[in-house]
Scaffold this active site. Sequence first.
Site, mmCIF file in Angstrom:
data_model
loop_
_atom_site.group_PDB
_atom_site.id
_atom_site.type_symbol
_atom_site.label_atom_id
_atom_site.label_comp_id
_atom_site.label_asym_id
_atom_site.label_seq_id
_atom_site.Cartn_x
_atom_site.Cartn_y
_atom_site.Cartn_z
ATOM 1 N N ALA A 65 0.823 -1.163 -0.049
ATOM 2 C CA ALA A 65 0.110 0.021 -0.003
ATOM 3 C C ALA A 65 0.941 1.220 -0.066
ATOM 4 C CB ALA A 65 -0.828 0.057 1.220
ATOM 5 N N GLY A 108 0.755 -4.791 1.133
ATOM 6 C CA GLY A 108 -0.412 -4.892 0.201
ATOM 7 C C GLY A 108 -0.219 -5.520 -1.265
ATOM 8 N N GLU A 111 -0.752 -9.236 -0.411
ATOM 9 C CA GLU A 111 -2.247 -9.270 -0.255
ATOM 10 C C GLU A 111 -2.566 -9.210 -1.485
ATOM 11 O OE1 GLU A 111 -1.607 -6.241 2.845
ATOM 12 O OE2 GLU A 111 -2.625 -7.457 4.288
HETATM 13 C C1 HXC Z 1 5.028 4.331 -1.332
HETATM 14 C C2 HXC Z 1 7.102 3.377 -2.151
HETATM 15 C C3 HXC Z 1 6.596 2.063 -1.571
HETATM 16 C C4 HXC Z 1 5.363 1.871 -0.771
HETATM 17 C C5 HXC Z 1 8.606 1.626 -2.469
HETATM 18 N N1 HXC Z 1 8.226 3.184 -2.752
HETATM 19 N N2 HXC Z 1 7.563 1.223 -1.915
HETATM 20 N N3 HXC Z 1 6.165 4.216 -2.086
HETATM 21 N N4 HXC Z 1 4.716 3.163 -0.821
HETATM 22 N N5 HXC Z 1 4.970 0.918 -0.176
HETATM 23 C C6 HXC Z 1 9.000 4.346 -3.485
HETATM 24 C C7 HXC Z 1 10.067 4.639 -2.675
HETATM 25 O O1 HXC Z 1 9.783 5.443 -1.770
HETATM 26 C C8 HXC Z 1 11.142 5.327 -3.836
HETATM 27 O O2 HXC Z 1 10.547 6.315 -4.493
HETATM 28 C C9 HXC Z 1 10.579 4.258 -4.829
HETATM 29 O O3 HXC Z 1 9.477 3.670 -4.631
HETATM 30 C C10 HXC Z 1 11.706 3.099 -5.198
HETATM 31 O O4 HXC Z 1 11.899 2.596 -3.840
HETATM 32 P P1 HXC Z 1 13.330 2.317 -3.194
HETATM 33 O O5 HXC Z 1 12.983 2.078 -1.688
HETATM 34 O O6 HXC Z 1 14.229 3.510 -3.571
HETATM 35 O O7 HXC Z 1 13.815 0.854 -3.801
HETATM 36 P P2 HXC Z 1 14.836 -0.176 -3.057
HETATM 37 O O8 HXC Z 1 16.101 0.643 -2.207
HETATM 38 O O9 HXC Z 1 15.263 -1.126 -4.066
HETATM 39 O O10 HXC Z 1 13.908 -0.851 -2.186
HETATM 40 C C11 HXC Z 1 12.941 -1.654 -2.530
HETATM 41 C C12 HXC Z 1 12.081 -2.148 -1.208
HETATM 42 C C13 HXC Z 1 11.622 -0.709 -0.604
HETATM 43 C C14 HXC Z 1 12.679 -2.896 -0.368
HETATM 44 C C15 HXC Z 1 10.870 -2.851 -1.982
HETATM 45 O O11 HXC Z 1 10.987 0.020 -1.534
HETATM 46 C C16 HXC Z 1 10.538 -0.960 0.740
HETATM 47 O O12 HXC Z 1 11.002 -1.349 1.681
HETATM 48 N N6 HXC Z 1 9.260 -0.555 0.259
HETATM 49 C C17 HXC Z 1 8.206 -0.470 1.296
HETATM 50 C C18 HXC Z 1 7.843 -1.829 1.442
HETATM 51 C C19 HXC Z 1 6.807 -2.156 2.487
HETATM 52 O O13 HXC Z 1 6.919 -1.553 3.698
HETATM 53 N N7 HXC Z 1 5.561 -2.375 2.015
HETATM 54 C C20 HXC Z 1 4.454 -2.357 3.087
HETATM 55 C C21 HXC Z 1 3.641 -1.270 2.814
HETATM 56 S S1 HXC Z 1 2.223 -0.980 3.950
HETATM 57 P P3 HXC Z 1 11.226 7.846 -3.963
HETATM 58 O O14 HXC Z 1 10.631 8.733 -4.669
HETATM 59 O O15 HXC Z 1 11.012 7.969 -2.278
HETATM 60 O O16 HXC Z 1 12.545 7.586 -4.297
HETATM 61 C C22 HXC Z 1 1.313 -2.300 3.510
HETATM 62 C C23 HXC Z 1 0.136 -2.237 4.418
HETATM 63 C C24 HXC Z 1 -1.300 -2.357 3.920
HETATM 64 O O17 HXC Z 1 1.126 -2.478 2.288
HETATM 65 C C25 HXC Z 1 -2.199 -2.401 5.259
HETATM 66 C C26 HXC Z 1 -1.601 -1.847 6.551
HETATM 67 C C27 HXC Z 1 -2.000 -0.489 6.635
#
Ligand code: HXC
Length: 257
Positions: A65, A108, A111
């Site tokens: 998400a 998400g 999911e």
């Molecule tokens: C918003 C996101 C994002 C996310 C990545 N990006 N995941 N933006 N929401 N979930 C964006 C980053 O901010 C970045 O943009 C760009 O995508 C590239 O990501 P990087 O982090 O630079 O890439 P990398 O270093 O290769 O790392 C990849 C990754 C990491 C390991 C997948 O992006 C990551 O950990 N993402 C979050 C994963 C996460 O926590 N997902 C769960 C979300 S909560 P910018 O512009 O900043 O450079 C969820 C919950 C649902 O899903 C219900 C609960 C409330």
Amino acid sequence: IDFETILVDTRGRVGWITLNRPEALNALNAQTMHDVVIAAEQFDADPGIGAIVITGAGRAFAAGADIKEMEDRTGLDMRLGNYFAEWGRLVAVRKPVIAAVNGFALGGGCELAMMCDIILAADTAKFGQPEINLGVIPGMGGSQRLARAIGAYKAAELVLTGRMIDAAEADRAGLVSRVVPADALLDEAQAMGDTIAAKSLPSVLAAKELIRTSLESPLAEGLRHEAALFASLFDTRDQKEGMAAFREKRQPAFENR
Ligand code: HXC
């Protein structure tokens, strides 16, 4: 319709939805949820479509998400906005949906894959529920669907530690149906979609519905449901055609009725 966050196209009888915000690793914001749901419902209603594939552009299926969209919300915002409710409409799609997971399927994204009927993984796919690292928990069904998919104990480890697993581990755990080389993923998904779309649609719809039922109801209830749908298919032309084709040692020509 033009969609903002997804690409939509039709290849044969397979409808494709490609999440298309690669710069954000296809993070799922409200617009994406809406786009996916509308596109999926259009394919569901289209008699020319027999299966749907969801995949992601770039190096992610979906990295979760959209954290930036959610960050400032309160608990009450999430409740009253019923934040992820629209995804229920994807789950209600009656045709088979295949997730072709090309890269990160996190939070998400994992999911979303689990809302689909079949998960086909590229060898580059990575799955996980990292919400615990953000001070929250899975919110689009992950705690329930992952536990049912891979068992409560392994699901607990993944949800509590946030650890990511690769495609091979996801395969061993039973989360994915098959792992294929990344460059073959889309062709394999198309082939799987073609295979399903060539069957008799009434039997496909019944089969999907019953697998869903198995996740939701006690065995006795599911068996009754199966018996009823099984019997009902004997009133289709396609059942007569399918069984005649077997007897005559030829391929069936289904008419979806
Ligand atoms: C918003 C996101 C994002 C996310 C990545 N990006 N995941 N933006 N929401 N979930 C964006 C980053 O901010 C970045 O943009 C760009 O995508 C590239 O990501 P990087 O982090 O630079 O890439 P990398 O270093 O290769 O790392 C990849 C990754 C990491 C390991 C997948 O992006 C990551 O950990 N993402 C979050 C994963 C996460 O926590 N997902 C769960 C979300 S909560 P910018 O512009 O900043 O450079 C969820 C919950 C649902 O899903 C219900 C609960 C409330």
